[in-house]
Design a protein around this motif. Sequence first.
Motif, PDB file in Angstrom:
ATOM      1  N   MET A 159       0.820  -1.203   0.000  1.00 24.01           N
ATOM      2  CA  MET A 159       0.000   0.000   0.000  1.00 24.01           C
ATOM      3  C   MET A 159       0.859   1.261   0.000  1.00 24.01           C
ATOM      4  N   PHE A 160       2.076   1.161   0.525  1.00 25.32           N
ATOM      5  CA  PHE A 160       2.927   2.342   0.660  1.00 25.32           C
ATOM      6  C   PHE A 160       3.640   2.710  -0.629  1.00 25.32           C
ATOM      7  N   VAL A 161       3.453   1.925  -1.644  1.00 30.11           N
ATOM      8  CA  VAL A 161       4.254   2.134  -2.845  1.00 30.11           C
ATOM      9  C   VAL A 161       3.378   2.243  -4.081  1.00 30.11           C
ATOM     10  N   GLU A 162       3.810   3.081  -4.983  1.00 33.03           N
ATOM     11  CA  GLU A 162       3.145   3.176  -6.278  1.00 33.03           C
ATOM     12  C   GLU A 162       3.484   1.902  -7.027  1.00 33.03           C
ATOM     13  N   SER A 163       2.563   0.975  -7.043  1.00 28.91           N
ATOM     14  CA  SER A 163       2.921  -0.384  -7.426  1.00 28.91           C
ATOM     15  C   SER A 163       3.385  -0.543  -8.869  1.00 28.91           C
ATOM     16  N   ASP A 164       2.808   0.214  -9.774  1.00 26.35           N
ATOM     17  CA  ASP A 164       3.116  -0.057 -11.173  1.00 26.35           C
ATOM     18  C   ASP A 164       4.372   0.652 -11.679  1.00 26.35           C
ATOM     19  N   PHE A 165       5.033   1.440 -10.811  1.00 26.86           N
ATOM     20  CA  PHE A 165       6.252   2.119 -11.248  1.00 26.86           C
ATOM     21  C   PHE A 165       7.489   1.268 -11.053  1.00 26.86           C
ATOM     22  N   SER A 166       7.536   0.606  -9.919  1.00 26.43           N
ATOM     23  CA  SER A 166       8.765  -0.113  -9.610  1.00 26.43           C
ATOM     24  C   SER A 166       8.469  -1.483  -9.015  1.00 26.43           C
ATOM     25  N   GLU A 167       9.405  -2.367  -9.183  1.00 25.27           N
ATOM     26  CA  GLU A 167       9.257  -3.739  -8.700  1.00 25.27           C
ATOM     27  C   GLU A 167       9.838  -3.855  -7.305  1.00 25.27           C
ATOM     28  N   LEU A 168       8.943  -4.040  -6.341  1.00 31.60           N
ATOM     29  CA  LEU A 168       9.383  -4.079  -4.957  1.00 31.60           C
ATOM     30  C   LEU A 168       9.388  -5.493  -4.430  1.00 31.60           C
ATOM     31  N   SER A 169      10.355  -5.771  -3.566  1.00 28.81           N
ATOM     32  CA  SER A 169      10.273  -7.046  -2.877  1.00 28.81           C
ATOM     33  C   SER A 169      10.824  -6.932  -1.480  1.00 28.81           C
ATOM     34  N   VAL A 170      10.392  -7.850  -0.630  1.00 28.33           N
ATOM     35  CA  VAL A 170      10.876  -7.892   0.741  1.00 28.33           C
ATOM     36  C   VAL A 170      11.666  -9.176   0.903  1.00 28.33           C
ATOM     37  N   GLU A 171      12.867  -9.027   1.452  1.00 26.81           N
ATOM     38  CA  GLU A 171      13.738 -10.191   1.617  1.00 26.81           C
ATOM     39  C   GLU A 171      14.140 -10.343   3.077  1.00 26.81           C
ATOM     40  N   SER A 172      14.062 -11.543   3.586  1.00 23.87           N
ATOM     41  CA  SER A 172      14.463 -11.787   4.971  1.00 23.87           C
ATOM     42  C   SER A 172      15.976 -11.674   5.098  1.00 23.87           C
ATOM     43  N   ILE A 173      16.441 -11.104   6.201  1.00 23.28           N
ATOM     44  CA  ILE A 173      17.867 -11.099   6.524  1.00 23.28           C
ATOM     45  C   ILE A 173      18.148 -12.287   7.439  1.00 23.28           C
ATOM     46  N   THR A 174      17.396 -12.350   8.532  1.00 24.20           N
ATOM     47  CA  THR A 174      17.471 -13.504   9.433  1.00 24.20           C
ATOM     48  C   THR A 174      16.217 -14.356   9.196  1.00 24.20           C
ATOM     49  N   ASP A 175      16.081 -15.451   9.941  1.00 21.97           N
ATOM     50  CA  ASP A 175      14.819 -16.192   9.936  1.00 21.97           C
ATOM     51  C   ASP A 175      13.707 -15.258  10.397  1.00 21.97           C
ATOM     52  N   CYS A 176      12.556 -15.386   9.790  1.00 24.75           N
ATOM     53  CA  CYS A 176      11.464 -14.460  10.079  1.00 24.75           C
ATOM     54  C   CYS A 176      10.132 -15.178  10.251  1.00 24.75           C
ATOM     55  N   THR A 177       9.303 -14.602  11.111  1.00 20.48           N
ATOM     56  CA  THR A 177       7.903 -15.009  11.170  1.00 20.48           C
ATOM     57  C   THR A 177       7.087 -13.791  10.759  1.00 20.48           C
ATOM     58  N   VAL A 178       6.261 -13.959   9.766  1.00 23.47           N
ATOM     59  CA  VAL A 178       5.513 -12.823   9.245  1.00 23.47           C
ATOM     60  C   VAL A 178       4.022 -13.140   9.212  1.00 23.47           C
ATOM     61  N   THR A 179       3.237 -12.208   9.738  1.00 26.87           N
ATOM     62  CA  THR A 179       1.791 -12.364   9.676  1.00 26.87           C
ATOM     63  C   THR A 179       1.229 -11.455   8.591  1.00 26.87           C
ATOM     64  N   PHE A 180       0.366 -12.030   7.764  1.00 32.49           N
ATOM     65  CA  PHE A 180      -0.232 -11.254   6.681  1.00 32.49           C
ATOM     66  C   PHE A 180      -1.712 -11.020   6.940  1.00 32.49           C
TER      67      PHE A 180
END
Lengths: 211, 211
Positions: free
Chosen positions: B80-101
């Motif tokens: 939601m924070f990004v203008e989605s169609d301009f740039s390709e965004l991704s999130v990458e874990s640095i350490t092991d992660c637990t993520v709730t969506f």
Amino acid sequence: MPVISDIYKNFDEKSRRILYNVLSAKTIEYRANQMISYSMGKRNVIGIVETGRARMIRYEYTGERTILDEINEGDIFSDMFVESDFSELSVESITDCTVTFINYEEIIEKSESSRLALQFLNNFVHVINHILTKRNERIELLTTRSIRNKLLAYFELQAKKNNSKTFNLNYSYTDLADYLAVDRSALMRELKNLKEEKFIKDVNKKITLLY
Amino acid sequence: MPVISDIYKNFDEKSRRILYNVLSAKTIEYRANQMISYSMGKRNVIGIVETGRARMIRYEYTGERTILDEINEGDIFSDMFVESDFSELSVESITDCTVTFINYEEIIEKSESSRLALQFLNNFVHVINHILTKRNERIELLTTRSIRNKLLAYFELQAKKNNSKTFNLNYSYTDLADYLAVDRSALMRELKNLKEEKFIKDVNKKITLLY
DNA sequence: GCAATTTTGTTGCATTTGCAACATACAAAC
DNA sequence: GTTTGTATGTTGCAAATGCAACAAAATTGC
């Protein structure tokens, strides 16, 4: 072209009036080039510019001026977005303005019982997200390492938004220099270089990318 | 210093579980250096990093890579924070992660009937505001007109946050140069000047403001 | 329409910054 | 303990930028 503000999405005039009554919203008129100071000092106040245009500006103690944001019809501003005690911020009208002020806590309270308030809160979230996107863009521009790159990045962004290599600048060059945080004369010089090297064409404020 | 996440303000473990059940939240585990791709493509998904650290990265169409944000325990991220169609965004874990969506629309829908959902939405707004404030700070630093001023502004900000004229740098100078978008050697030179002119003291990464 | 003000455009010059190339210190990896 | 890699610290030099000052053009206010 009328501005359709996300903050009023799904609201007609009538429900907007009802809501503002529920939220004890206050609408105030300002002349052009005036300080819009109602919200200053009070925390969690949201200002909605109903008509007119304004700017958020930071004044350095040295007298230096930085334009932080353009606020157009339908845009909102808020001290919630700023660490209040850090810098001297002000909102100034460019044209005559009508501004409605709402207390955020009021929205939350009323959202429990009022569907309109919840809808408004929802709209508010989307608007903040949009502001966040704009801030990200600004940071992108500012982190490029030269005036040339700043200009090109800015122009490319505008081109993208207009879906065309040709677009009108809505900043004066004086203001653009402030926006990009560089010296105006240096910006003019670089602009001239870009024109001479055929990167861009500039027919009084109508820019065309030539690459 | 433990991270207190605003997103869980006023939530105990039990009400959090209840809420997540109501919102059909999904929690997923990731290994270090993995792509956190659940949210990609789907609009209006919010990711909450329960444990671990990650990064938001933008991939330019040229193949260039830019680190946009550090995401620590308790932080949230969203397309939601990004203008989605301009740039390709991704999130990458640095350490092991637990993520709730969580799906944002779900929050809105449920806020009508569930007080917990409304509280969560309220927290969400405050978290976004906080992110916005961080972005504003960054812009403040970037808009100062010289390396000297950038350094002083950065130091003053840290001093303020630590409530003391003495504080530890948590960036390496190499990283600080990237953060302030200036040349590293130029930054070192200016740092030396500041020390010689008695503006600051620097005992290996412990800075003291002398004014 | 005229005066006053603001913006644009330009330039010489001083200063700041970035670049490149080092040496040294420190930390991590083996 | 030695190697390898990364961060710190330094410097000469070239390039970019800011500053100051000005003329011309455009805009605004009366």
